[in-house]
Scaffold this active site. Sequence first.
Site, PDB file in Angstrom:
ATOM      1  N   HIS A 153       0.915  -1.308  -0.308  1.00 12.25           N
ATOM      2  CA  HIS A 153      -0.151   0.146  -0.029  1.00 12.25           C
ATOM      3  C   HIS A 153       0.750   1.543  -0.190  1.00 12.25           C
ATOM      4  O   HIS A 153       0.478   2.158   0.584  1.00 12.25           O
ATOM      5  CB  HIS A 153      -0.682   0.191   0.880  1.00 12.25           C
ATOM      6  CG  HIS A 153      -1.462  -1.137   1.161  1.00 12.25           C
ATOM      7  ND1 HIS A 153      -3.046  -1.731   0.747  1.00 12.25           N
ATOM      8  CD2 HIS A 153      -1.059  -2.315   2.004  1.00 12.25           C
ATOM      9  CE1 HIS A 153      -3.527  -2.721   1.366  1.00 12.25           C
ATOM     10  NE2 HIS A 153      -2.348  -3.186   1.627  1.00 12.25           N
ATOM     11  N   LYS A 280      15.224  22.025  -9.161  1.00  5.12           N
ATOM     12  CA  LYS A 280      14.816  20.739 -10.471  1.00  5.12           C
ATOM     13  C   LYS A 280      15.705  19.516 -10.954  1.00  5.12           C
ATOM     14  O   LYS A 280      16.567  20.052 -11.659  1.00  5.12           O
ATOM     15  CB  LYS A 280      13.272  20.569 -10.746  1.00  5.12           C
ATOM     16  CG  LYS A 280      12.884  21.462  -9.351  1.00  5.12           C
ATOM     17  CD  LYS A 280      11.330  21.037 -10.410  1.00  5.12           C
ATOM     18  CE  LYS A 280      10.962  19.732 -10.539  1.00  5.12           C
ATOM     19  NZ  LYS A 280       9.568  19.767 -11.033  1.00  5.12           N
ATOM     20  N   GLU A 287       9.578   8.704 -16.367  1.00  2.00           N
ATOM     21  CA  GLU A 287       8.861   9.444 -17.305  1.00  2.00           C
ATOM     22  C   GLU A 287       8.343   9.159 -18.339  1.00  2.00           C
ATOM     23  O   GLU A 287       6.917   8.717 -18.716  1.00  2.00           O
ATOM     24  CB  GLU A 287       8.045  10.620 -16.716  1.00  2.00           C
ATOM     25  CG  GLU A 287       8.182  11.521 -15.033  1.00  2.00           C
ATOM     26  CD  GLU A 287       8.352  12.742 -15.386  1.00  2.00           C
ATOM     27  OE1 GLU A 287       7.514  13.651 -14.852  1.00  2.00           O
ATOM     28  OE2 GLU A 287       9.827  13.298 -15.581  1.00  2.00           O
TER      29      GLU A 287
END
Length: 455
Positions: A153, A280, A287
């Site tokens: 989970h 960043k 991705e």
Amino acid sequence: MWGGQFASGPAEIMATINASIAFDKKLYAQDIGGSLAHCAMLAHCGILTRKEAAAITQGLKKIKQEIESGHFTFKESLEDIHMNIESRLAELIGDVAGKLHTARSRNDQVALDFRLFVRDALEKIDVQLQALQASLLARAEQYAVSIMPGFTHLQTAQPVTLGHHLMAYVEMFGRDRARVQSLRERMNESPLGSAALAGTSFPIDRVMTAKLLGFAHPMANSLDGVSDRDFALEFLSIASISAVHLSRLAEEFIIWSSAPFNFITLSDLYTSGSSIMPQKRNPDAAELVRGKTGRINGSLMALLMTMKGLPLAYNKDMQEDKEPVFDAFAQWQMVLSAMTGMIQDFTPNVKRMHALAAEGYSTATDLADWLVRTLKMPFRNAHHATAKIVKKAADKKCLLPDLALADMQSVEPRITKAVYGVLTVEQSVASRTSFGGTAPVRVKEAIKAAKAKYL
Ligand code: ARG
């Protein structure tokens, strides 16, 4: 090619909607290979003379050279790769070129070309899947004892090792390879000689062409021979499953490399910066691996829908079979390369993973198991007592190995100091020695076995 009964030419839109040459020219080598085998067989069976066959063979070889050296002009007006090659053959050797199409149709021709393409693609994919497994195995070996949180989970569950985690993917890609191998075997039969749909009245030798083209045998039913695209559907479904595996791994890399997790660092090779936020580092390659999964699965859906409801045998709808397969193959190859690179490149932040593995009371199960084993408590009672002890540790803001014995005994008086032998993440991981478990001894064995099986 069919001038006889047609008075006018086709509507303008027909050139665009009907032509497949823009994409099926990719099949030129398969088309010429199939024609060479067909021609040799026709000569062997006395359907062509040796002289005719020699002229056709020479012409086909010349065309192959022309295409490969960039000196061939593909014409949309000639619809597809089959007619482009046949028409050029006629230019080169004259009327005898027309004899090549004896006992054959574009229907079995295209079924053959496409099958040969997919067969070759499967071999290339297998090599890439193996390279990915090799990279995973190398990193798993390196981090066989490095402890990280294991999740269910996406909540901290029990500690595992990074090596164990990476080995899970070695297994997944191993199953992808098994699916590739099994399709390779199942699809390895030749449709050539099915002709348009019903077979042919010429005394052809289908076993001979099958053998020449490396197939195990000819397909048993000519209708099936020209209308079957199972091999393409299976290719796309294997690609889709494999892409899902790659996407799950990509997703983990994306989560792990995020600042709040900070489990791993991705280098400059597979990341990009932000034009506005200087701090960043975006995991673009991961991705895109995740993103392209949608496209690959879309190709499977496209072909399934195209094939649904087609009556036997060949239908022009089936010309729509190639682009999804070509695209999915190219994307699959791309994501395999990118993922292999990322696996070789990433740096795990071993200390942080280890520290986080101890948080979230990840060894609570070990405590419950100890109560069961040592005090012979039923597991349900042990679970209950452990939950209370975890709550005590949370109140004291400490981890389980740091909780005082007295605190534990206030919940269950029979607990002794021996319990401290099972509460650290190292002890936890080392104790998971069941077959397939995360104990470093088992992980090292698993790596050894996988190397022998896959590399
Ligand atoms: N370009 C066609 C295809 O890709 C080749 C087969 C055409 N056959 C026909 N009977 N028109 O499916």
